[in-house]
Design a protein around this motif. Structure first.
Motif, PDB file in Angstrom:
ATOM      1  N   PRO A   1       0.829  -0.963  -0.188  1.00 58.90           N
ATOM      2  CA  PRO A   1      -0.363   0.274  -0.093  1.00 58.90           C
ATOM      3  C   PRO A   1       0.957   1.436  -0.066  1.00 58.90           C
ATOM      4  O   PRO A   1       1.617   1.046   1.021  1.00 58.90           O
ATOM      5  N   HIS A   2       0.286   2.457  -0.442  1.00 57.30           N
ATOM      6  CA  HIS A   2       0.942   3.058  -0.840  1.00 57.30           C
ATOM      7  C   HIS A   2       2.431   2.891  -1.342  1.00 57.30           C
ATOM      8  O   HIS A   2       3.690   3.774  -1.480  1.00 57.30           O
ATOM      9  N   LYS A   3       2.861   2.249  -2.075  1.00 61.24           N
ATOM     10  CA  LYS A   3       4.548   1.835  -2.209  1.00 61.24           C
ATOM     11  C   LYS A   3       4.595   1.195  -4.109  1.00 61.24           C
ATOM     12  O   LYS A   3       3.583  -0.266  -4.010  1.00 61.24           O
ATOM     13  N   ALA A   4       5.466   1.922  -4.345  1.00 57.93           N
ATOM     14  CA  ALA A   4       5.866   1.989  -6.090  1.00 57.93           C
ATOM     15  C   ALA A   4       7.401   2.141  -6.430  1.00 57.93           C
ATOM     16  O   ALA A   4       7.064   2.936  -5.871  1.00 57.93           O
ATOM     17  N   GLU A   5       6.941   1.344  -7.833  1.00 55.43           N
ATOM     18  CA  GLU A   5       8.633   1.392  -7.778  1.00 55.43           C
ATOM     19  C   GLU A   5       8.475   0.982  -9.270  1.00 55.43           C
ATOM     20  O   GLU A   5       7.539   0.991 -10.375  1.00 55.43           O
ATOM     21  N   VAL A   6       9.197   1.442 -10.371  1.00 49.22           N
ATOM     22  CA  VAL A   6       9.106   1.495 -11.524  1.00 49.22           C
ATOM     23  C   VAL A   6      10.776   0.663 -11.386  1.00 49.22           C
ATOM     24  O   VAL A   6      12.492   1.071 -10.970  1.00 49.22           O
ATOM     25  N   ARG A   7      10.743  -0.592 -12.386  1.00 45.71           N
ATOM     26  CA  ARG A   7      12.218  -1.547 -12.842  1.00 45.71           C
ATOM     27  C   ARG A   7      12.338  -2.229 -13.810  1.00 45.71           C
ATOM     28  O   ARG A   7      11.855  -1.900 -14.759  1.00 45.71           O
ATOM     29  N   ASP A   8      13.512  -2.183 -14.304  1.00 44.80           N
ATOM     30  CA  ASP A   8      14.158  -2.381 -15.369  1.00 44.80           C
ATOM     31  C   ASP A   8      13.850  -4.655 -15.293  1.00 44.80           C
ATOM     32  O   ASP A   8      14.497  -4.258 -14.533  1.00 44.80           O
ATOM     33  N   VAL A   9      13.481  -4.304 -16.472  1.00 43.28           N
ATOM     34  CA  VAL A   9      13.019  -6.041 -16.024  1.00 43.28           C
ATOM     35  C   VAL A   9      13.579  -6.662 -17.826  1.00 43.28           C
ATOM     36  O   VAL A   9      13.142  -6.074 -19.029  1.00 43.28           O
ATOM     37  N   PRO A  10      13.575  -7.951 -17.788  1.00 45.89           N
ATOM     38  CA  PRO A  10      14.079  -8.824 -19.210  1.00 45.89           C
ATOM     39  C   PRO A  10      13.054  -8.997 -20.302  1.00 45.89           C
ATOM     40  O   PRO A  10      11.697  -8.787 -19.781  1.00 45.89           O
ATOM     41  N   MET A  11      13.120  -8.183 -21.292  1.00 46.27           N
ATOM     42  CA  MET A  11      12.076  -8.637 -22.290  1.00 46.27           C
ATOM     43  C   MET A  11      11.629  -9.804 -22.393  1.00 46.27           C
ATOM     44  O   MET A  11      12.047 -10.576 -22.458  1.00 46.27           O
ATOM     45  N   PRO A  12      10.052 -10.053 -22.297  1.00 50.34           N
ATOM     46  CA  PRO A  12       9.736 -10.793 -22.105  1.00 50.34           C
ATOM     47  C   PRO A  12       9.549 -11.501 -23.767  1.00 50.34           C
ATOM     48  O   PRO A  12       9.825 -10.979 -24.923  1.00 50.34           O
ATOM     49  N   LYS A  13       9.749 -13.239 -23.979  1.00 50.48           N
ATOM     50  CA  LYS A  13       9.859 -13.667 -25.227  1.00 50.48           C
ATOM     51  C   LYS A  13       8.434 -14.585 -25.447  1.00 50.48           C
ATOM     52  O   LYS A  13       7.797 -15.220 -24.302  1.00 50.48           O
ATOM     53  N   ILE A  14       8.128 -15.015 -26.781  1.00 49.33           N
ATOM     54  CA  ILE A  14       7.627 -16.422 -27.553  1.00 49.33           C
ATOM     55  C   ILE A  14       7.795 -17.222 -27.027  1.00 49.33           C
ATOM     56  O   ILE A  14       8.476 -17.666 -27.393  1.00 49.33           O
ATOM     57  N   GLU A  15       7.257 -18.551 -25.829  1.00 46.33           N
ATOM     58  CA  GLU A  15       7.836 -19.523 -25.668  1.00 46.33           C
ATOM     59  C   GLU A  15       6.760 -20.289 -25.364  1.00 46.33           C
ATOM     60  O   GLU A  15       7.141 -22.040 -26.036  1.00 46.33           O
ATOM     61  N   ASN A  16       5.347 -20.232 -26.244  1.00 47.00           N
ATOM     62  CA  ASN A  16       4.760 -21.083 -26.672  1.00 47.00           C
ATOM     63  C   ASN A  16       3.768 -20.970 -28.109  1.00 47.00           C
ATOM     64  O   ASN A  16       4.001 -19.663 -28.499  1.00 47.00           O
ATOM     65  N   LYS A  17       3.221 -22.191 -28.631  1.00 43.61           N
ATOM     66  CA  LYS A  17       2.218 -21.595 -30.369  1.00 43.61           C
ATOM     67  C   LYS A  17       1.459 -21.244 -30.149  1.00 43.61           C
ATOM     68  O   LYS A  17       1.136 -19.980 -30.984  1.00 43.61           O
ATOM     69  N   HIS A  18       1.358 -20.801 -28.986  1.00 46.16           N
ATOM     70  CA  HIS A  18      -0.107 -20.118 -28.686  1.00 46.16           C
ATOM     71  C   HIS A  18      -0.020 -18.406 -28.384  1.00 46.16           C
ATOM     72  O   HIS A  18      -0.318 -17.563 -27.759  1.00 46.16           O
ATOM     73  N   ASP A  19       1.549 -18.070 -27.908  1.00 43.46           N
ATOM     74  CA  ASP A  19       1.635 -16.791 -27.604  1.00 43.46           C
ATOM     75  C   ASP A  19       1.162 -15.537 -28.077  1.00 43.46           C
ATOM     76  O   ASP A  19       2.044 -15.789 -29.508  1.00 43.46           O
ATOM     77  N   VAL A  20       1.533 -14.578 -27.892  1.00 43.33           N
ATOM     78  CA  VAL A  20       1.638 -13.255 -28.412  1.00 43.33           C
ATOM     79  C   VAL A  20       2.288 -12.049 -27.943  1.00 43.33           C
ATOM     80  O   VAL A  20       1.973 -12.328 -26.089  1.00 43.33           O
ATOM     81  N   LEU A  21       3.073 -11.563 -28.348  1.00 47.96           N
ATOM     82  CA  LEU A  21       3.564 -10.396 -27.563  1.00 47.96           C
ATOM     83  C   LEU A  21       3.260  -8.973 -28.319  1.00 47.96           C
ATOM     84  O   LEU A  21       3.497  -9.026 -29.107  1.00 47.96           O
ATOM     85  N   ILE A  22       3.198  -8.043 -27.337  1.00 51.36           N
ATOM     86  CA  ILE A  22       2.302  -6.619 -27.498  1.00 51.36           C
ATOM     87  C   ILE A  22       2.900  -6.024 -27.070  1.00 51.36           C
ATOM     88  O   ILE A  22       3.729  -5.969 -25.636  1.00 51.36           O
ATOM     89  N   LYS A  23       3.793  -4.924 -27.278  1.00 49.07           N
ATOM     90  CA  LYS A  23       4.567  -3.694 -27.069  1.00 49.07           C
ATOM     91  C   LYS A  23       3.350  -2.613 -27.010  1.00 49.07           C
ATOM     92  O   LYS A  23       2.648  -2.330 -27.466  1.00 49.07           O
ATOM     93  N   MET A  24       3.052  -2.413 -25.257  1.00 54.13           N
ATOM     94  CA  MET A  24       2.031  -1.649 -24.974  1.00 54.13           C
ATOM     95  C   MET A  24       2.387   0.420 -25.573  1.00 54.13           C
ATOM     96  O   MET A  24       3.820  -0.326 -25.358  1.00 54.13           O
ATOM     97  N   GLN A  25       1.295   0.123 -25.698  1.00 50.44           N
ATOM     98  CA  GLN A  25       1.253   1.710 -26.140  1.00 50.44           C
ATOM     99  C   GLN A  25       0.783   2.684 -25.340  1.00 50.44           C
ATOM    100  O   GLN A  25       0.622   3.838 -25.411  1.00 50.44           O
ATOM    101  N   SER A  26      -0.877   1.703 -24.508  1.00 46.16           N
ATOM    102  CA  SER A  26      -1.665   2.780 -23.488  1.00 46.16           C
ATOM    103  C   SER A  26      -2.111   1.744 -22.268  1.00 46.16           C
ATOM    104  O   SER A  26      -1.908   0.541 -22.161  1.00 46.16           O
ATOM    105  N   ALA A  27      -2.299   2.577 -21.380  1.00 44.99           N
ATOM    106  CA  ALA A  27      -3.376   1.536 -20.120  1.00 44.99           C
ATOM    107  C   ALA A  27      -4.147   3.053 -19.922  1.00 44.99           C
ATOM    108  O   ALA A  27      -3.466   3.641 -19.212  1.00 44.99           O
ATOM    109  N   GLY A  28      -5.338   2.233 -19.332  1.00 46.61           N
ATOM    110  CA  GLY A  28      -6.172   3.289 -18.801  1.00 46.61           C
ATOM    111  C   GLY A  28      -6.324   2.766 -16.684  1.00 46.61           C
ATOM    112  O   GLY A  28      -5.718   1.715 -16.608  1.00 46.61           O
TER     113      GLY A  28
END
Length: 296
Positions: free
Chosen positions: A9-36
């Motif tokens: 509660p009331h604690k937020a951080e911005v972190r650097d993390v590895p980029m996700p990768k396609i790992e199975n045949k049903h995966d979709v990788l999306i580059k976020m553009q916006s989030a409500g």
């Protein structure tokens, strides 16, 4: 890539993390553009969402561009602009099989007829969309209530037949006058504060055999009795997230059925993410819906 994470509660951080990768045949990788920024995100940040634990990456109103797909993906392709359904379900349990996947046994989380007289308590983002949906469905009358004049002015623009500022007006008297003493047939509690459900359930607001739809997750007890429900045979309809509504909602937007002007009020770059949390800590009536824009 970067992520924002609420660690408590009331604690937020911005972190650097590895980029996700396609790992199975049903995966979709999306580059976020916006989030409500949803009301649920406010509750997560303040520690008042009973359905969430920490640490938690908030945000489930996501839009982006497909950058890679697995070999079995056929419905989208690289370069497509997409939104992301917030609900992940099993498809096999009883709830899924009867079409109520929003309450799936293993759900994971990323209503009104033409003659209805509708009351909406709270005209923020959710209330505004409920208002437009009810009008699109042909509801006879929609009455909106709030304590913010700017929100009520916006509601009038979106088609509200009547607006009530409960700070200055007697809610019960206004509803009785508007409905000629009958009360409304359905009430949506999209204000969701302690006491809001009791307020909506008071005699004179909803008619006999009316319906009440609470939209929030307030956990504090309220003064509700069996008699309040049974004397008027009121239906209380639970509402959690959405169920099979992404595609029809997209169609409504494509058809211009919803007025989206003014729904989102503040567009904030990810690099200025602390501004989002500032507004959570310091509520401003003019900030009705924040949208995070991810930096290029």
């Amino acid at each position: 890539m970067k992520e924002v994470i609420v660690t408590g509660p009331h604690k937020a951080e911005v972190r650097d993390v590895p980029m996700p990768k396609i790992e199975n045949k049903h995966d979709v990788l999306i580059k976020m553009q916006s989030a409500g920024v949803c009301g649920s995100d406010h509750h997560i940040y303040h520690g008042t969402n009973p359905c969430s634990t920490y640490p938690r990456i908030p945000g489930h109103e996501n839009a982006g561009i497909v950058t890679a797909v697995g070999s079995a993906v056929t419905t989208v392709k690289t370069g497509d602009h997409v939104i992301v359904d917030l609900i992940m379900t099993c498809g096999e349990c009883y709830q899924c099989k009867i079409g109520r996947k929003n309450v799936c046994e293993s759900v994971r989380v990323r209503g009104s007829g033409a003659d209805d007289v509708v009351f909406i308590l709270g005209t923020g983002t959710i209330g505004s969309i409920i208002l437009q949906t009810c009008k699109a469905k042909g509801c006879k009358t929609v009455i909106c209530c709030d304590v913010s004049d700017s929100s009520l002015e916006r509601a009038k623009k979106y088609g509200a037949d009547y607006v009530i500022n409960s700070k200055r007006e007697n809610l019960l008297e206004r509803i009785q006058t508007i409905t000629k003493g009958r009360g409304v047939t359905i009430a949506f509690d999209s204000a969701c504060f302690k006491g809001s459900l009791t307020l909506v359930m008071q005699p004179g607001i909803v008619c006999n055999a009316g319906r009440i739809v609470p939209m929030g997750f307030v956990t504090e007890p309220e003064s509700i009795t069996q008699a309040m429900i049974n004397q008027r045979e009121i239906d209380i309809i639970g509402s959690r997230m959405s169920c099979c509504q992404f595609e029809p909602t997209i169609k409504h937007i494509e058809n211009g059925d919803f007025d989206l002007e003014g729904i989102a009020t503040n567009f904030i770059k990810f690099s200025n993410i602390q501004e989002v949390f500032y507004h959570m800590e310091h509520p401003d009536p003019s900030v009705k819906k924040m949208v995070i824009l991810f930096d290029e």
